[in-house]
Design a protein around this motif. Structure first.
Motif, PDB file in Angstrom:
ATOM      1  N   PRO A 105       0.797  -1.238   0.000  1.00 27.83           N
ATOM      2  CA  PRO A 105       0.000   0.000   0.000  1.00 27.83           C
ATOM      3  C   PRO A 105       0.825   1.281   0.000  1.00 27.83           C
ATOM      4  O   PRO A 105       0.299   2.350  -0.288  1.00 27.83           O
ATOM      5  N   GLU A 106       2.131   1.188   0.299  1.00 24.04           N
ATOM      6  CA  GLU A 106       2.959   2.392   0.364  1.00 24.04           C
ATOM      7  C   GLU A 106       3.660   2.705  -0.959  1.00 24.04           C
ATOM      8  O   GLU A 106       4.296   3.752  -1.091  1.00 24.04           O
ATOM      9  N   ASN A 107       3.555   1.809  -1.944  1.00 24.64           N
ATOM     10  CA  ASN A 107       4.251   1.982  -3.224  1.00 24.64           C
ATOM     11  C   ASN A 107       3.400   2.824  -4.171  1.00 24.64           C
ATOM     12  O   ASN A 107       2.388   2.357  -4.707  1.00 24.64           O
ATOM     13  N   SER A 108       3.832   4.047  -4.422  1.00 21.97           N
ATOM     14  CA  SER A 108       3.053   4.964  -5.259  1.00 21.97           C
ATOM     15  C   SER A 108       2.900   4.452  -6.690  1.00 21.97           C
ATOM     16  O   SER A 108       1.878   4.689  -7.341  1.00 21.97           O
ATOM     17  N   GLY A 109       3.917   3.752  -7.178  1.00 20.38           N
ATOM     18  CA  GLY A 109       3.886   3.282  -8.553  1.00 20.38           C
ATOM     19  C   GLY A 109       2.721   2.370  -8.852  1.00 20.38           C
ATOM     20  O   GLY A 109       2.173   2.372  -9.970  1.00 20.38           O
TER      21      GLY A 109
END
Length: 627
Positions: free
Chosen positions: A454-458
Motif C-alpha cells: 500500500p505504500e508503493n506509489s507506482g
C-alpha cells in the motif's frame, strides 16, 4: 560421549553466570600439519608423561579445534583427559565452537569454565562477546558485560570494542554509546564500530557527526562512512567524502575502492569508475573475486558492456559471482543470446549455476523476447542442475510471458505455483496488463498488488493509467483520492549524466544547473529538429504513467532525461557516445524522442532506466521497443 558434550546438552543457556577462580594464558604453538601427525605427537607426549600437562595438551587441542585440518571431536576427547584444564584450553574450545558457527556452545563452555572454578582472562571475553552477538543472546550478553567488569577488564580496549559491536548488533545504540563514553582510551576501532552501528540502523547523519569528532582516522574509518552513504543511496555525499579523503592523502585500499565503485554504479559515473579501476591495477591492490565482480558490475551498469566483458575475460580465476554478474550484464543490456552463450561457456568450465544464474538467464530472455528459451531454461536448471524454483524465478518467468503478451499463460503459471505469489510476481503480471491494455485482468491484479504494497506509489499510478486507457475517469479520480487519503507520495524522477568527471543531476523542469539557459535552448533546438522528421509529443495520458512519475506541471519536453541529453550534446564532441542514468522507467515520449535525437544528431546515446539499458543509435533502440 565426552563429559563436555554431556554438559553442553544438559546445561540450559539461561544458567546464572557466576564463579571465582584463577588461571593464566599459555602460548600455543602449532607443531603438526595433519591429524595423523598430531596423533603421533600425542602418543609421544603420553610416553613422556605429559598427558595431563596443560601446556603440552593445550597445543594439541588448539590444532584440533582451530586449524584448517581440525578434528573438533578429537579436541573434546583430549579435553576430557585433563584433570584441571586451564583458561587457555577453555578459550580455545570457545573459539572452536564459534568457528563452527555454534555460538551457544561457546557460551556453555564458559559456564563449564566457571563451574570448574577456572578464572577467565582477557582473551576469554572477546570471543565470548562475539558468540553472544552472533547468537543474538541479549540477556547473556548483558551478563557477560558485567563479568568483564567483575573480573577486572573494564579498561581492556579489545573487550570494550567487542562490547560496542555486540550492542550495535543488538540494535541497542544507547548501551553502545554508554560503553564508548566510559572508555578510558578510545582507539580508531572504537570510533569506527560506533559509526558502523549508527549507519547500519540508517542513522547516517548521526554517524557522520561521530566521524567528524574522530581525532584520527584510517582507511577503515573512511570506508565505514563512505559505505554508509553508498548503502543509503546518498552517492553525491559519498563522492564528496572520497574527494576529501584523497585530499588528505589517505591510501585507497580495496574496501574503499569497492565502496566507491558501488557509488559509481549508483550514479552511472563511468569516468570515476574507470579511474578507480586504473588505480587498483597500478597500485597492486589484490583483485579478489568480490572486488573483480564489483568492477564488472560497475562497467555493466554504467553502460560500458565491452569494458565489463574485457575485465571478465581477463580474470585468471572466475568465481560464480563473476559469471553471474556478467550474464546479468548481458541481460540488462538486452543481449539475451550473448547471456545464454556465456552460460553455456560457464557449464563447459565446470562451474555449477545457482539460483542467481537462473534469475539472470530468465531476465535475459525477458528483455530479449526469447520466450521458448526462457521456458526451456526454467525447466533445464531444475532438472539438470537441481536449482530449486523460488519466488524470484516465477516472477521472472511471469515477466517474460507477460511482456510477450501471453497473459493467460502467465496467469495460469501463477495459479499453479507451489507457493502464494508475492508482490513481485503479481506486479510482473500487473505491468504486463498495462503494456497490453488488458484492463479487466489488470484491475483484478492491481487491487491485490496495492493491498500487498500500500505504500508503493507506482502501483496506484499504474492502476490509474490502466483506467485512463479505458476512459474510466471516475476510477482514475478514485485511485488518486485513495493515494491522498493514505498519504502516498509519488517518487520524483531524475536523470544523471557524468561529463568531464562531474556528475550532473536533473529533475523535470529543473533550473538549478549553472548552465540552465544553454541547456533549455538546446532542448528547444532538439525538439525543433526532431519535429522535422515526424516527432509528435505524447498527449495527456502521458502524465498518468507511473514510469515517468515526473511532476505533472512539467511538460514532457522538459523531462529530466531530455535535459541530460541536451547537456550531453553541449559538452561532448560530434559523434561521441554519452551515457545517462534514470531512476525510473523511461517514458514512451522520451524513448521515441531519444531515438530520433540519435538519428538527427548522429550520436549513440546509452540510457539506463530502472529496468534495463537502452542503446539508441541511428534512430533505433536496442530494446526494439520491448521494455
Amino acid at each position: 560421549m565426552s563429559s563436555l558434550q554431556v554438559i553442553i546438552q544438559a546445561t540450559p543457556i539461561s544458567c546464572a553466570l557466576s564463579s571465582k577462580s584463577r588461571s593464566s594464558p599459555l602460548e600455543a604453538l602449532e607443531t603438526c600439519s595433519s591429524i595423523a601427525c598430531l596423533k603421533q605427537h600425542h602418543a609421544h607426549l603420553i610416553k613422556l608423561g605429559l598427558s595431563a600437562d596443560n601446556d603440552a595438551m593445550g597445543r594439541l587441542i588448539k590444532f584440533c579445534a582451530l586449524s584448517k585440518n581440525s578434528d573438533f571431536d578429537y579436541a573434546l576427547r583430549l579435553f576430557d583427559t585433563l584433570p584441571q584444564p586451564d583458561a587457555f584450553i577453555y578459550n580455545t574450545l570457545m573459539r572452536g565452537y564459534l568457528q563452527l558457527q555454534q555460538p551457544t556452545h561457546s557460551i556453555l563452555v564458559y559456564l563449564r569454565m566457571l563451574q570448574d572454578s577456572v578464572f577467565p582472562n582477557k582473551f576469554t571475553f572477546p570471543c565470548l562477546i562475539r558468540a553472544c552477538s552472533v547468537d543474538n543472546a541479549v540477556e547473556e550478553g548483558t551478563q557477560i558485560h558485567a563479568h568483564v567488569f567483575k573480573f577486572g577488564f573494564a579498561a581492556d580496549a579489545f573487550c570494550l570494542n567487542n562490547l560496542i559491536h555486540m550492542y550495535v548488533n543488538f540494535r541497542a545504540l544507547e548501551n553502545a554509546k554508554r560503553v564508548f563514553g566510559k572508555m578510558p582510551r578510545r582507539d580508531v576501532v572504537s570510533w569506527t564500530t560506533l559509526i558502523s552501528g549508527y549507519a547500519h540502523l540508517g542513522l547516517v547523519d548521526e554517524a557522520f557527526e561521530i566521524f567528524e569528532l574522530m581525532p584520527e582516522r584510517n582507511p577503515v574509518s573512511w570506508n565505514a562512512m563512505i559505505a554508509a552513504y553508498v548503502q543509503s543511496n546518498r552517492f553525491h555525499e559519498a563522492f564528496a567524502l572520497f574527494k576529501r579523503m584523497r585530499a588528505e592523502k589517505v591510501v585507497l585500499d580495496k574496501f574503499v575502492a569497492a565502496s566507491m565503485l558501488s557509488a559509481c554504479t549508483g550514479l552511472g559515473a563511468l569516468e570515476q569508475g574507470k579511474w578507480i579501476h586504473g588505480y587498483i591495477q597500478n597500485s597492486g591492490i589484490e583483485l579478489d573475486t568480490k572486488l573483480a565482480t564489483t568492477i564488472i558490475d560497475m562497467y555493466c551498469k554504467c553502460g560500458c558492456l565491452e569494458k565489463a566483458y574485457e575485465t571478465f575475460k581477463g580474470l585468471t580465476c572466475k568465481g560464480i559471482s563473476s559469471w553471474n554478474c556478467m550474464i546479468g550484464g548481458f541481460a540488462m543490456h538486452g543481449k539475451g543470446e550473448a547471456a545464454i552463450a556465456l552460460f553455456k561457456e560457464m557449464e563447459k568450465e565446470g562451474v555449477t549455476p545457482d539460483n542467481i544464474t537462473l534469475v539472470n538467464i530468465l531476465s535475459a530472455c525477458a528483455h530479449s523476447g526469447l520466450v521458448e528459451e526462457g521456458r526451456y531454461y526454467f525447466r533445464y536448471m531444475n532438472q539438470v542442475h537441481g536449482v530449486e524454483h523460488k519466488m524470484e524465478h516465477y516472477g521472472c518467468l511471469v515477466d517474460l510471458l507477460g511482456r510477450a503478451g501471453l497473459l493467460d499463460e502467465a496467469k495460469k503459471l501463477i495459479e499453479e505455483m507451489p507457493m502464494s505469489p508475492d508482490v513481485g510476481v503479481l506486479g510482473a503480471l500487473f505491468g504486463a496488463c498495462k503494456i497490453h491494455g488488458n484492463i479487466e485482468l489488470g484491475e483484478q491484479v492491481g487491487k491485490r498488488v496495492i493491498e500487498l504494497e500500500p505504500e508503493n506509489s507506482g502501483r496506484y499510478v499504474l492502476l490509474a493509467n490502466l483506467y485512463a486507457k479505458g476512459g474510466r475517469w471516475e476510477d482514475v479520480a478514485n485511485v488518486r483520492r485513495m493515494m491522498n487519503e493514505r498519504g502516498v507520495k509519488k517518487v520524483a524522477g531524475f536523470s544523471v549524466i557524468e561529463l568531464e568527471g562531474v556528475v550532473n543531476e536533473f529533475i523535470a523542469g529543473g533550473r538549478a544547473h549553472p548552465e540552465t539557459k544553454k541547456i533549455y535552448a538546446k532542448v528547444d533546438e532538439m525538439l525543433e529538429r526532431i519535429r522535422s522528421v515526424g516527432y509528435v509529443p505524447e498527449g495527456a495520458i502521458h502524465d498518468l504513467d507511473e514510469e515517468e512519475e515526473e511532476e505533472r506541471e512539467n511538460p514532457s519536453y522538459y523531462h529530466s532525461e531530455k535535459l541530460a541529453i541536451a547537456l550531453g550534446l553541449l559538452k561532448t564532441k560530434p559523434g561521441e557516445t554519452f551515457r545517462i542514468t534514470k531512476n525510473l522507467r523511461v517514458c514512451k515520449d522520451c524513448h521515441h524522442a531519444t531515438k530520433l535525437i540519435s538519428k538527427v544528431f548522429d550520436r549513440e546515446i546509452i540510457v539506463r532506466d530502472r529496468n534495463r539499458f537502452h542503446h539508441f543509435k541511428d534512430g533505433e533502440c536496442s530494446c526494439k521497443d520491448f521494455w
